[in-house]
Design an enzyme around this catalytic site. Sequence first.
Site, PDB file in Angstrom:
ATOM      1  N   CYS A  53     -33.658 -43.103  61.018  1.00 63.80           N
ATOM      2  CA  CYS A  53     -33.590 -42.810  62.443  1.00 63.80           C
ATOM      3  C   CYS A  53     -34.712 -41.842  62.836  1.00 63.80           C
ATOM      4  O   CYS A  53     -34.863 -40.781  62.224  1.00 63.80           O
ATOM      5  CB  CYS A  53     -32.234 -42.208  62.780  1.00 63.80           C
ATOM      6  SG  CYS A  53     -32.081 -41.679  64.503  1.00 63.80           S
ATOM      7  N   CYS A  56     -32.749 -38.347  64.116  1.00 64.17           N
ATOM      8  CA  CYS A  56     -31.983 -37.449  63.227  1.00 64.17           C
ATOM      9  C   CYS A  56     -32.279 -37.645  61.750  1.00 64.17           C
ATOM     10  O   CYS A  56     -31.852 -36.846  60.926  1.00 64.17           O
ATOM     11  CB  CYS A  56     -30.481 -37.606  63.471  1.00 64.17           C
ATOM     12  SG  CYS A  56     -29.764 -39.095  62.735  1.00 64.17           S
ATOM     13  N   CYS A 102     -27.853 -45.442  66.335  1.00 65.72           N
ATOM     14  CA  CYS A 102     -27.619 -44.648  65.120  1.00 65.72           C
ATOM     15  C   CYS A 102     -26.208 -44.082  65.193  1.00 65.72           C
ATOM     16  O   CYS A 102     -25.832 -43.459  66.188  1.00 65.72           O
ATOM     17  CB  CYS A 102     -28.657 -43.529  65.044  1.00 65.72           C
ATOM     18  SG  CYS A 102     -28.329 -42.325  63.741  1.00 65.72           S
ATOM     19  N   CYS A 105     -26.438 -39.830  65.444  1.00 61.62           N
ATOM     20  CA  CYS A 105     -26.896 -39.096  66.633  1.00 61.62           C
ATOM     21  C   CYS A 105     -26.813 -39.928  67.902  1.00 61.62           C
ATOM     22  O   CYS A 105     -27.147 -39.436  68.971  1.00 61.62           O
ATOM     23  CB  CYS A 105     -28.315 -38.583  66.425  1.00 61.62           C
ATOM     24  SG  CYS A 105     -29.582 -39.867  66.522  1.00 61.62           S
ATOM     25  N   CYS A 126     -32.979 -56.383  65.845  1.00 67.05           N
ATOM     26  CA  CYS A 126     -34.289 -56.320  66.500  1.00 67.05           C
ATOM     27  C   CYS A 126     -34.500 -54.858  66.915  1.00 67.05           C
ATOM     28  O   CYS A 126     -33.884 -54.382  67.866  1.00 67.05           O
ATOM     29  CB  CYS A 126     -34.254 -57.256  67.697  1.00 67.05           C
ATOM     30  SG  CYS A 126     -35.798 -57.356  68.584  1.00 67.05           S
TER      31      CYS A 126
HETATM   32 FE    FE Z   1     -29.916 -40.761  64.417  1.00 64.84          FE
END
Ligand code: FE
Length: 137
Positions: A53, A56, A102, A105, A126
């Site tokens: 991510c 985070c 995610c 976060c 995607c």
């Molecule tokens: Fe994250």
Amino acid sequence: MGDGNISKEKNRSDAEWRDLLDKQRYHVLREKGTERAFTGSYINHKEEGTYHCGACGQVLFSSNAKYDSGSGWPSFYEPIDRQKVNEITDNSIGMTRVEVICSACKSHLGHVFNDGPIATSGLRYCINSISLDFKKA
Ligand code: FE
């Protein structure tokens, strides 16, 4: 809720995200933007490793599940672990899509479609390149 050492990373205020992320990343990750097709840095990226991510740092996808979809965005047929992403209904542009965020976060990553490789999951995650950070294996 365990892993307290990264909880601060997950629960930043909007002002903190604005400070932490550059404008383009903020727009995609926190305002659900989409990078233009065929402009992202990971579309043709083929190194072995993991994609994390961009907000985070949580691990999200493995290079093992990456494939060439021809869509103009990095595509994966599955997340590295189902717990790492959340999938939510998105009716934003006059059509129903499934948004991928995610799980740590809640930052926007992209969308998942059911036109992925049929020999695998049949799914196409995607994902915006700019939402990801690659770490070499
Ligand atoms: Fe994250």
